[in-house]
Design a protein around this motif. Sequence first.
Motif, mmCIF file in Angstrom:
data_model
loop_
_atom_site.group_PDB
_atom_site.id
_atom_site.type_symbol
_atom_site.label_atom_id
_atom_site.label_comp_id
_atom_site.label_asym_id
_atom_site.label_seq_id
_atom_site.Cartn_x
_atom_site.Cartn_y
_atom_site.Cartn_z
ATOM 1 N N THR A 321 0.845 -1.206 0.000
ATOM 2 C CA THR A 321 0.000 0.000 0.000
ATOM 3 C C THR A 321 0.878 1.253 0.000
ATOM 4 O OG1 THR A 321 -1.429 -1.274 1.448
ATOM 5 C CG2 THR A 321 -2.016 1.015 1.127
ATOM 6 N N ASN A 322 1.928 1.234 0.808
ATOM 7 C CA ASN A 322 2.833 2.391 0.832
ATOM 8 C C ASN A 322 3.409 2.657 -0.556
ATOM 9 O OD1 ASN A 322 2.532 2.838 3.528
ATOM 10 N ND2 ASN A 322 4.510 2.020 4.145
ATOM 11 N N ALA A 323 3.847 1.575 -1.231
ATOM 12 C CA ALA A 323 4.457 1.743 -2.555
ATOM 13 C C ALA A 323 3.453 2.403 -3.501
ATOM 14 C CB ALA A 323 4.910 0.394 -3.090
ATOM 15 N N TYR A 368 5.423 8.022 12.963
ATOM 16 C CA TYR A 368 6.460 8.797 12.249
ATOM 17 C C TYR A 368 6.104 8.855 10.772
ATOM 18 C CZ TYR A 368 10.884 10.835 10.988
ATOM 19 O OH TYR A 368 11.833 11.700 10.533
ATOM 20 N N ARG A 369 5.928 10.074 10.294
ATOM 21 C CA ARG A 369 5.646 10.241 8.876
ATOM 22 C C ARG A 369 6.598 11.280 8.318
ATOM 23 N NH1 ARG A 369 -0.559 10.862 10.140
ATOM 24 N NH2 ARG A 369 0.448 11.531 12.042
ATOM 25 N N VAL A 370 7.102 11.009 7.129
ATOM 26 C CA VAL A 370 8.081 11.922 6.546
ATOM 27 C C VAL A 370 7.387 13.248 6.234
ATOM 28 C CG1 VAL A 370 9.603 12.285 4.569
ATOM 29 C CG2 VAL A 370 9.411 10.021 5.624
ATOM 30 N N GLY A 379 -4.498 9.092 3.694
ATOM 31 C CA GLY A 379 -5.194 8.289 4.711
ATOM 32 C C GLY A 379 -4.259 7.539 5.629
ATOM 33 N N GLY A 380 -2.972 7.915 5.643
ATOM 34 C CA GLY A 380 -1.986 7.181 6.457
ATOM 35 C C GLY A 380 -2.031 7.585 7.927
ATOM 36 N N THR A 381 -1.757 6.636 8.794
ATOM 37 C CA THR A 381 -1.732 6.933 10.231
ATOM 38 C C THR A 381 -0.310 6.971 10.771
ATOM 39 O OG1 THR A 381 -1.851 4.592 10.750
ATOM 40 C CG2 THR A 381 -3.936 5.767 10.601
ATOM 41 N N LEU A 385 4.480 1.016 9.289
ATOM 42 C CA LEU A 385 5.835 0.442 9.335
ATOM 43 C C LEU A 385 6.192 -0.056 10.728
ATOM 44 C CD1 LEU A 385 7.831 2.735 6.891
ATOM 45 C CD2 LEU A 385 7.079 0.400 6.538
ATOM 46 N N ALA A 386 5.562 0.545 11.764
ATOM 47 C CA ALA A 386 5.787 0.034 13.122
ATOM 48 C C ALA A 386 5.238 -1.390 13.196
ATOM 49 C CB ALA A 386 5.101 0.926 14.142
ATOM 50 N N ILE A 387 4.075 -1.600 12.562
ATOM 51 C CA ILE A 387 3.487 -2.949 12.534
ATOM 52 C C ILE A 387 4.401 -3.894 11.749
ATOM 53 C CG2 ILE A 387 1.512 -4.299 11.671
ATOM 54 C CD1 ILE A 387 -0.270 -1.892 12.339
HETATM 55 N N1 LIG Z 1 7.375 3.385 -0.440
HETATM 56 C C1 LIG Z 1 7.510 4.557 0.166
HETATM 57 N N2 LIG Z 1 7.962 5.642 -0.537
HETATM 58 C C2 LIG Z 1 8.114 6.825 0.084
HETATM 59 N N3 LIG Z 1 7.844 7.068 1.388
HETATM 60 C C3 LIG Z 1 7.389 6.043 2.120
HETATM 61 C C4 LIG Z 1 7.217 4.735 1.564
HETATM 62 N N4 LIG Z 1 6.759 3.937 2.539
HETATM 63 C C5 LIG Z 1 6.665 4.681 3.639
HETATM 64 N N5 LIG Z 1 7.038 5.957 3.408
HETATM 65 C C6 LIG Z 1 7.108 7.041 4.383
HETATM 66 O O1 LIG Z 1 7.162 6.470 5.677
HETATM 67 C C7 LIG Z 1 6.114 6.985 6.486
HETATM 68 C C8 LIG Z 1 5.671 5.900 7.430
HETATM 69 O O2 LIG Z 1 5.024 4.857 6.733
HETATM 70 P P1 LIG Z 1 3.882 4.042 7.457
HETATM 71 O O3 LIG Z 1 3.460 2.949 6.572
HETATM 72 O O4 LIG Z 1 4.379 3.711 8.803
HETATM 73 O O5 LIG Z 1 2.760 5.116 7.656
HETATM 74 P P2 LIG Z 1 1.663 5.633 6.664
HETATM 75 O O6 LIG Z 1 1.752 4.927 5.361
HETATM 76 O O7 LIG Z 1 1.755 7.119 6.655
HETATM 77 O O8 LIG Z 1 0.354 5.235 7.416
HETATM 78 P P3 LIG Z 1 -0.306 3.772 7.625
HETATM 79 O O9 LIG Z 1 -0.258 3.583 9.093
HETATM 80 O O10 LIG Z 1 -1.678 3.909 7.120
HETATM 81 O O11 LIG Z 1 0.528 2.803 6.896
HETATM 82 C C9 LIG Z 1 5.054 7.420 5.518
HETATM 83 O O12 LIG Z 1 4.272 8.434 6.089
HETATM 84 C C10 LIG Z 1 5.877 7.927 4.357
HETATM 85 O O13 LIG Z 1 6.273 9.249 4.589
#
Ligand SMILES: Nc1ncnc2c1ncn2[C@@H]1O[C@H](COP(=O)(O)OP(=O)(O)OP(=O)(O)O)[C@@H](O)[C@H]1O
Length: 436
Positions: A321-323, A368-370, A379-381, A385-387
């Motif tokens: 989903t992140n990708a 932590y979000r960039v 819609g990210g929380t 990545l912690a999970i």
């Molecule tokens: N493939 C990626 N490319 C660029 N940035 C990424 C990628 N995956 C994660 N990140 C960065 O890392 C942060 C943390 O990712 P994480 O999956 O923990 O949170 P999220 O995607 O914001 O929310 P969610 O809890 O819904 O997954 C993201 O907010 C994003 O800034």
Amino acid sequence: MLILLGLIALLVWPIFGPAPALLICCAMLGLALYRERVELKRLSTWLLAPKPESVPDTGGAWTQPYVLLSRILRAQRQHESSLSATLQRFQLAGAAFPDGLVILGERDEIEWCNPAAERHLRIDLRRDAGHQITYLMRAPSFVEYLRAENHPEPLTLRFEREIDRPAVLSIQTVPFGDRQRLVISRDVARIEAAETIRRDFVANVSHELRTPLTVVIGFMETVLDMKTLPPAVERQLQMVMEQAQRMQRLVEDLLTLSRLESADNPPAEDPVDVPLLLRMLYDDAMALSADRHRIVLALESKAWVRGSIDELRSAFGNLVTNAVRYTPAGGEITLSWQADGNEARFEVRDTGIGIDAQHLPRLTERFYRVDRSRSRETGGTGLGLAIVKHVATRHGARLDVVSKIAVGSRFAVVFPATSILRPATGAGSGSTDKAA
Ligand SMILES: Nc1ncnc2c1ncn2[C@@H]1O[C@H](COP(=O)(O)OP(=O)(O)OP(=O)(O)O)[C@@H](O)[C@H]1O
Ligand SMILES: [Mg+2]
């Protein structure tokens, strides 16, 4: 003295003849030799217990060496007293130190330890100095930990409740001196207790929020379904609905994290068909991307792993989903599964926005979000990545992240050989299998 002796002999010679002169000369030489012997004897007696204040007071040629000797002695004494003061300070500091410290020799024999280590590890320095520590601390995990070469993570040891010994110890070894090691033991019972309170609190709050949120969302759905609302109100209700759903996701993620952290929830050890899981994730990614990306599935192995299908689905799903979320339209996303004799690797590669190197070490921290606004938009929380990290750790796997801003990212979950299962018959379709 020799000159005086010569002069006397020369005086005696013309008066009494050569024989008496020689006799006197011999007698005086004998006397001189006797005196030197006496001095030497005195020196060796003094050297048995040399003290600068009891330097023999002789006079003559012996004075200078005695003065030098006494000077050397005084300097040595000063040096010794400063050394012993340092040693005493060190011992006092060691005794006052709340953490246990043990110095181990080359064969892991106890060279020194402080009182805290005596209490923590049940050692008695006077009795056990010189004994191998593993004779006294026989816990298999401790023996294993000492044997391992590198110890990035401290070892946690738990004990039955005992008087004067902490219930939970954190043990760490540090290379020390010449092939020695320093073992540090720390009482972490209180930290663990605080951590449990925090975990329980988060789990309870999340649990309590779940029901009201479900009611709110259900109510909103009913209202929105009525289709009789003025457009402006409907838009606002839609926004309320989105926020409520976001909160619901947050609550669910927090509950997932609590479950993963819980000590009484050991990881499952079921056989997981990873290729099948990846096909499902590929379909999910296609649906989420809605044709905005080119998505490739590269199943290079048919290997399964031992673990929990639900946890792996949630972790891998987050990476996928992140990708999709963090790759602009037109980008490419590759899901791959490879295995060799040593490890199995699930990898998600994207050509997305990438992550600056400074953020990488903190990426798996909760929330932590960039880029907060961007993540919120998608819609990210910030718990995903912690999970992933928790799930990887529970499966004995590691999470590798390589990323370059504006180039793309590579997230990999790497399983050790012990987690890999080889299916008896392959079930791959349209895939190559390097490992089988
Ligand atoms: N493939 C990626 N490319 C660029 N940035 C990424 C990628 N995956 C994660 N990140 C960065 O890392 C942060 C943390 O990712 P994480 O999956 O923990 O949170 P999220 O995607 O914001 O929310 P969610 O809890 O819904 O997954 C993201 O907010 C994003 O800034
Ligand atoms: Mg995420």
